[in-house]
Scaffold this active site. Sequence first.
Site, PDB file in Angstrom:
ATOM      1  N   ALA A  11       0.808  -1.218   0.000  1.00  0.00           N
ATOM      2  CA  ALA A  11       0.000   0.000   0.000  1.00  0.00           C
ATOM      3  C   ALA A  11       0.842   1.269   0.000  1.00  0.00           C
ATOM      4  O   ALA A  11       0.320   2.367  -0.179  1.00  0.00           O
ATOM      5  CB  ALA A  11      -0.935  -0.003   1.201  1.00  0.00           C
ATOM      6  N   GLY A  12       2.139   1.113   0.203  1.00  0.00           N
ATOM      7  CA  GLY A  12       3.013   2.283   0.351  1.00  0.00           C
ATOM      8  C   GLY A  12       3.090   3.131  -0.909  1.00  0.00           C
ATOM      9  O   GLY A  12       2.793   2.672  -2.005  1.00  0.00           O
ATOM     10  N   ARG A  16      10.285   7.166  -3.062  1.00  0.00           N
ATOM     11  CA  ARG A  16      11.655   7.234  -3.571  1.00  0.00           C
ATOM     12  C   ARG A  16      11.794   6.779  -5.029  1.00  0.00           C
ATOM     13  O   ARG A  16      12.827   6.980  -5.654  1.00  0.00           O
ATOM     14  CB  ARG A  16      12.577   6.395  -2.657  1.00  0.00           C
ATOM     15  CG  ARG A  16      12.843   7.043  -1.318  1.00  0.00           C
ATOM     16  CD  ARG A  16      13.452   6.078  -0.313  1.00  0.00           C
ATOM     17  NE  ARG A  16      12.463   5.168   0.279  1.00  0.00           N
ATOM     18  CZ  ARG A  16      12.749   4.158   1.101  1.00  0.00           C
ATOM     19  NH1 ARG A  16      14.006   3.902   1.415  1.00  0.00           N
ATOM     20  NH2 ARG A  16      11.795   3.400   1.607  1.00  0.00           N
TER      21      ARG A  16
HETATM   22  C1  UD1 Z   1      11.022  -1.600   5.930  1.00  0.00           C
HETATM   23  C2  UD1 Z   1      11.333  -1.921   7.383  1.00  0.00           C
HETATM   24  C3  UD1 Z   1      12.847  -1.994   7.567  1.00  0.00           C
HETATM   25  C4  UD1 Z   1      13.436  -3.003   6.611  1.00  0.00           C
HETATM   26  C5  UD1 Z   1      13.021  -2.731   5.177  1.00  0.00           C
HETATM   27  C6  UD1 Z   1      13.413  -3.895   4.277  1.00  0.00           C
HETATM   28  C7  UD1 Z   1       9.541  -0.921   8.697  1.00  0.00           C
HETATM   29  C8  UD1 Z   1       9.163   0.164   9.629  1.00  0.00           C
HETATM   30  N1  UD1 Z   1      10.792  -0.911   8.258  1.00  0.00           N
HETATM   31  O1  UD1 Z   1      11.546  -0.310   5.677  1.00  0.00           O
HETATM   32  O2  UD1 Z   1      13.159  -2.363   8.910  1.00  0.00           O
HETATM   33  O3  UD1 Z   1      14.853  -2.998   6.725  1.00  0.00           O
HETATM   34  O4  UD1 Z   1      11.585  -2.594   5.086  1.00  0.00           O
HETATM   35  O5  UD1 Z   1      13.193  -3.611   2.942  1.00  0.00           O
HETATM   36  O6  UD1 Z   1       8.727  -1.777   8.392  1.00  0.00           O
HETATM   37  N2  UD1 Z   1       3.691  -0.326   3.210  1.00  0.00           N
HETATM   38  C9  UD1 Z   1       2.307  -0.363   3.337  1.00  0.00           C
HETATM   39  N3  UD1 Z   1       1.692   0.574   4.072  1.00  0.00           N
HETATM   40  C10 UD1 Z   1       2.349   1.551   4.735  1.00  0.00           C
HETATM   41  C11 UD1 Z   1       3.762   1.592   4.613  1.00  0.00           C
HETATM   42  C12 UD1 Z   1       4.394   0.639   3.856  1.00  0.00           C
HETATM   43  O7  UD1 Z   1       1.657  -1.236   2.765  1.00  0.00           O
HETATM   44  O8  UD1 Z   1       1.702   2.366   5.416  1.00  0.00           O
HETATM   45  C13 UD1 Z   1       4.368  -1.343   2.387  1.00  0.00           C
HETATM   46  C14 UD1 Z   1       5.140  -0.780   1.225  1.00  0.00           C
HETATM   47  O9  UD1 Z   1       4.323  -0.734   0.060  1.00  0.00           O
HETATM   48  C15 UD1 Z   1       6.298  -1.765   1.073  1.00  0.00           C
HETATM   49  C16 UD1 Z   1       6.475  -2.324   2.470  1.00  0.00           C
HETATM   50  O10 UD1 Z   1       5.308  -2.012   3.189  1.00  0.00           O
HETATM   51  O11 UD1 Z   1       5.999  -2.813   0.188  1.00  0.00           O
HETATM   52  C17 UD1 Z   1       7.700  -1.747   3.155  1.00  0.00           C
HETATM   53  O12 UD1 Z   1       7.559  -0.344   3.204  1.00  0.00           O
HETATM   54  P1  UD1 Z   1       8.788   0.601   2.880  1.00  0.00           P
HETATM   55  O13 UD1 Z   1       8.330   2.003   2.989  1.00  0.00           O
HETATM   56  O14 UD1 Z   1       9.473   0.188   1.646  1.00  0.00           O
HETATM   57  O15 UD1 Z   1       9.676   0.274   4.174  1.00  0.00           O
HETATM   58  P2  UD1 Z   1      11.218   0.537   4.316  1.00  0.00           P
HETATM   59  O16 UD1 Z   1      11.441   1.948   4.643  1.00  0.00           O
HETATM   60  O17 UD1 Z   1      11.941  -0.055   3.181  1.00  0.00           O
HETATM   61 CA    CA Z   2      11.351  -1.148   1.310  1.00  0.00          CA
END
Ligand code: UD1
Ligand code: CA
Length: 463
Positions: A11-12, A16
């Site tokens: 959902a993110g 970036r």
């Molecule tokens: C996350 C982890 C981090 C890890 C990394 C590995 C957290 C807080 N951090 O960071 O410890 O090292 O992944 O790649 O989890 N997403 C949602 N809803 C949201 C936010 C994110 O569905 O509200 C999804 C994104 O689409 C993505 C995944 O969760 O597929 C990870 O989110 P992302 O923002 O990429 O996390 P990182 O900052 O990479």
């Molecule tokens: Ca990530």
Amino acid sequence: MNNLCVLIMAAGKGTRMKSAAPKVLHKVLDRPIIDYVIRNVLSVGINPENIGVLVGSGGELVQAHLQQEFPDVKILWQHEQLGTGHAVKSAFEWWQSYENLIVLNGDLPLMTSESLKELISCVDKNDCTVITFEAKNPAAYGRIIRKKNSVSIVEFKDASPEQREIHEVNAGCYAFKVKSLSQVINSITNNNSQHEYYITDALALMNEKNFATGAFIMPEEEMQGVNTQSELAEVSRVMREKILSHWLAEGVNILAPESVYIGVDVELAPDVIIMPNVQIWGQSKVGEGSVIGSGSILTNAKIGRNVKIIAYAVIENSELKDNSKAGPFCYIREHSCLESRAFAGKFVELKNSRIGENSKVPHLSYMGDATLGHDVNIGAGSITCNYDGEHKNKTFIGNNCFIGSDTMFVAPVELEDGAATAAGSVITQAVPANSLGVGRARQKNIADWSLRNHNLHHHKEEK
Ligand code: UD1
Ligand code: CA
């Protein structure tokens, strides 16, 4: 496996990536990132009904894609993206009826089924297990804090300088006992530098309750997340090399692998020869002994055995049957077919056309909406005029027809078996079997033309 479900977080925003498209729909080679993640889960034997995908940012697009490709996978909405902890919590209603929950970041296209199987096997051992990797450059990944009997995660932005030195990082794959997660999920706060709810905080909260937390390491190469275009390019490179190594091991002859691209769903037989600078995409299949010449691009192409694609052929959604031949420089598109031993040669375009067995379209032709029988020869420069500005019309050419060079078929039009056309004809009416259609102005010769021309010229100069 009704006691286990898999939640994929997709959902993110993918800020970036600096792109309007949702991150998980960006392609690794010719497939969206999310497809690799879902396929991996399916490959370990999890039923699609037990897979949930969280969508939100660009969610309509992701939903439309999933409904088409994975109609049985459950779509869950996270309307506001307040972090991964919030994401997992927003799907609580769905996962709370299971015993075990696997949570995966949606941006891990290189993860293997071995890692996933191992993660699943950990549900009996710990209340929460995470996959980690040793990062060459740990950058913004969450740092793994190992204590004697527990594991926790500190996000990079919240980490102390000493913690930032840690190279073991969180991959974004978690195995939870649902009962244990349910006891801490509501205690996750956004009291951190990003003001987000982190799923990674679940570990520290579990440690406070003396629940068991653990971690195991997998290779960095398969745990690489996609957050930027540069990471996407890197992941595509790894995937591309994996696919090429696979086909080389299966007996495909690839002269210059460094210049060749093959999509994940392509199937190649042994003894296929792939020349430099070839791309093969989609559901393409190539049969034994066929040669794909340099510069060719195949998408959803079905290529039989011993087919010769000489060079620079673009083939889309079409079939080339055994012993047929194409190129150099041809475009074969949309539901076309070369029957066996047929040939489409230099500067030839086929669209929605069937070229019968042993029939030839050797030079400078356009065949659109045409059906050719067997043993037809199409003279150079002949084309179908299939479009009248409103409709696409069909041309039928029977068996053993001989088409003079530069024939225009004004469709709809039909040639019966054994018919022929005179070179330069505009064919607007049916040609009966074994007849010659002549549709051109009769030649007339004007006597003394050069002399007259010379006199005119001479006259001008005198003026
Ligand atoms: C996350 C982890 C981090 C890890 C990394 C590995 C957290 C807080 N951090 O960071 O410890 O090292 O992944 O790649 O989890 N997403 C949602 N809803 C949201 C936010 C994110 O569905 O509200 C999804 C994104 O689409 C993505 C995944 O969760 O597929 C990870 O989110 P992302 O923002 O990429 O996390 P990182 O900052 O990479
Ligand atoms: Ca990530």
